[in-house]
Design a protein around this motif. Sequence first.
Motif, PDB file in Angstrom:
ATOM      1  N   ARG A  51       0.798  -0.905  -0.133  1.00 62.23           N
ATOM      2  CA  ARG A  51      -0.040  -0.045   0.096  1.00 62.23           C
ATOM      3  C   ARG A  51       1.201   1.495  -0.106  1.00 62.23           C
ATOM      4  N   HIS A  55       3.122   4.419  -3.492  1.00 68.74           N
ATOM      5  CA  HIS A  55       3.267   6.171  -3.271  1.00 68.74           C
ATOM      6  C   HIS A  55       4.555   6.658  -3.181  1.00 68.74           C
ATOM      7  N   TYR A 283      -4.666  -5.734  11.143  1.00 66.37           N
ATOM      8  CA  TYR A 283      -5.261  -4.129  10.915  1.00 66.37           C
ATOM      9  C   TYR A 283      -4.785  -3.565   9.003  1.00 66.37           C
ATOM     10  N   ASP A 285      -4.365  -2.585   6.875  1.00 65.29           N
ATOM     11  CA  ASP A 285      -4.608  -1.412   5.643  1.00 65.29           C
ATOM     12  C   ASP A 285      -5.246   0.339   6.671  1.00 65.29           C
ATOM     13  N   TRP A 286      -5.655  -0.163   8.151  1.00 64.69           N
ATOM     14  CA  TRP A 286      -5.522   0.742   8.862  1.00 64.69           C
ATOM     15  C   TRP A 286      -4.635   2.297   9.032  1.00 64.69           C
ATOM     16  N   ALA A 288      -1.981   1.862   7.004  1.00 69.00           N
ATOM     17  CA  ALA A 288      -1.249   2.471   6.001  1.00 69.00           C
ATOM     18  C   ALA A 288      -2.565   3.689   5.570  1.00 69.00           C
ATOM     19  N   ASP A 289      -3.942   3.755   5.484  1.00 73.18           N
ATOM     20  CA  ASP A 289      -4.819   4.758   5.594  1.00 73.18           C
ATOM     21  C   ASP A 289      -4.636   5.869   6.640  1.00 73.18           C
ATOM     22  N   ASN A 290      -3.945   5.894   7.410  1.00 72.20           N
ATOM     23  CA  ASN A 290      -3.670   7.106   8.487  1.00 72.20           C
ATOM     24  C   ASN A 290      -1.990   7.474   8.311  1.00 72.20           C
ATOM     25  N   LEU A 292      -0.949   7.259   4.804  1.00 72.51           N
ATOM     26  CA  LEU A 292      -0.712   8.385   3.602  1.00 72.51           C
ATOM     27  C   LEU A 292      -1.932   8.863   3.796  1.00 72.51           C
ATOM     28  N   SER A 293      -2.631   9.300   4.934  1.00 76.05           N
ATOM     29  CA  SER A 293      -3.700  10.527   4.981  1.00 76.05           C
ATOM     30  C   SER A 293      -2.517  11.302   5.560  1.00 76.05           C
ATOM     31  N   ASP A 296       0.080  13.140   3.245  1.00 73.72           N
ATOM     32  CA  ASP A 296      -1.259  14.146   2.003  1.00 73.72           C
ATOM     33  C   ASP A 296      -0.741  15.350   3.214  1.00 73.72           C
TER      34      ASP A 296
END
Length: 311
Positions: A51, A55, A283, A285-286, A288-290, A292-293, A296
């Motif tokens: 994930r 990027h 978890y 994805d949890w 990776a999502d945090n 990457l957010s 950003d």
Amino acid sequence: MTTAKLRERYVDLDGVRVHYVTEDGPKDGPRFVLVHGLGGSWANWADVMPRLAEHGRVVALDLGGHGLTRTTPEQSTVPANLDLLDRFVRSIADDSPMIVVGNSMGGLLTAQLAALDPRTVAGAVLIDPAIPPTPVSRPDPLVMAGFGIGAMPVVGPRALAGQAKRVDLEKQVDFTMKLVTTNVDRISPELRKLHLDDAIARRERLGNTDAQYLAATKSVLWQLLRRGKFARTMHHIIQPVLLLHGAHDRLVHVRTARALAEAHPHWSYVEGADQGHAPMLDYPDWVADNVLSWVDAHPAMTSRRALSAGA
């Protein structure tokens, strides 16, 4: 999970042959260095790496005395691994800022590295980092007992040796995964097999590494007893910090993370209602999502000028 794009590498750092795995991503994207915790290895990050690699480039290393990085017990301590991590990051960080992500002991090392030199770390992600406990935020009593036994000079080695004889490697891997997660059924069969294969390879190539593990355990406990030094280190971090912590962490009580976040209101804090000590496993994805957010939201971290300016 796929490991098809992962590449195994070694780098020699002053006589220590450091094992790491890398996955390439967009050349103009962020550069991630992932740091595992006590008793872990690069494999802890295998489900997160793809994930993040969408990027930018991702590198996960085996710390000294862990995984396939062979060291003496003295080279497996927190100070020794801080030095190793510093040299490792510098060896791969050309002119690009590095975002260092650490879990547990790796989170402690990440924070220490960020405080050491802001030119090396553009941003730090601390995932359930090792934090000094307080009377109202102690970890699970069984966990405390286990670490206490491991730190005892004679009892610790005997306990580990006895465990190795009584419990096969596969059951040891499963037990550890259950300890650091909240939903072991969410762990992919591929990731579980990767951890077992990693443990088998470590035993076959390096032999008995109990002394290294015990040295690292004692060192972590000693670091956490020095509450004043820990606090000073945290206050020396000037880069952006993301603190992720599971509400059901059995090793590092969530109240310690809340207190740390309150002491540093300029940090970003995200608490996982369903997560435990190593959410990268169940978890991913949890995590990776945090991450990457947060990246950003802090574009300056990925600017090449940020590293050279020491920001």
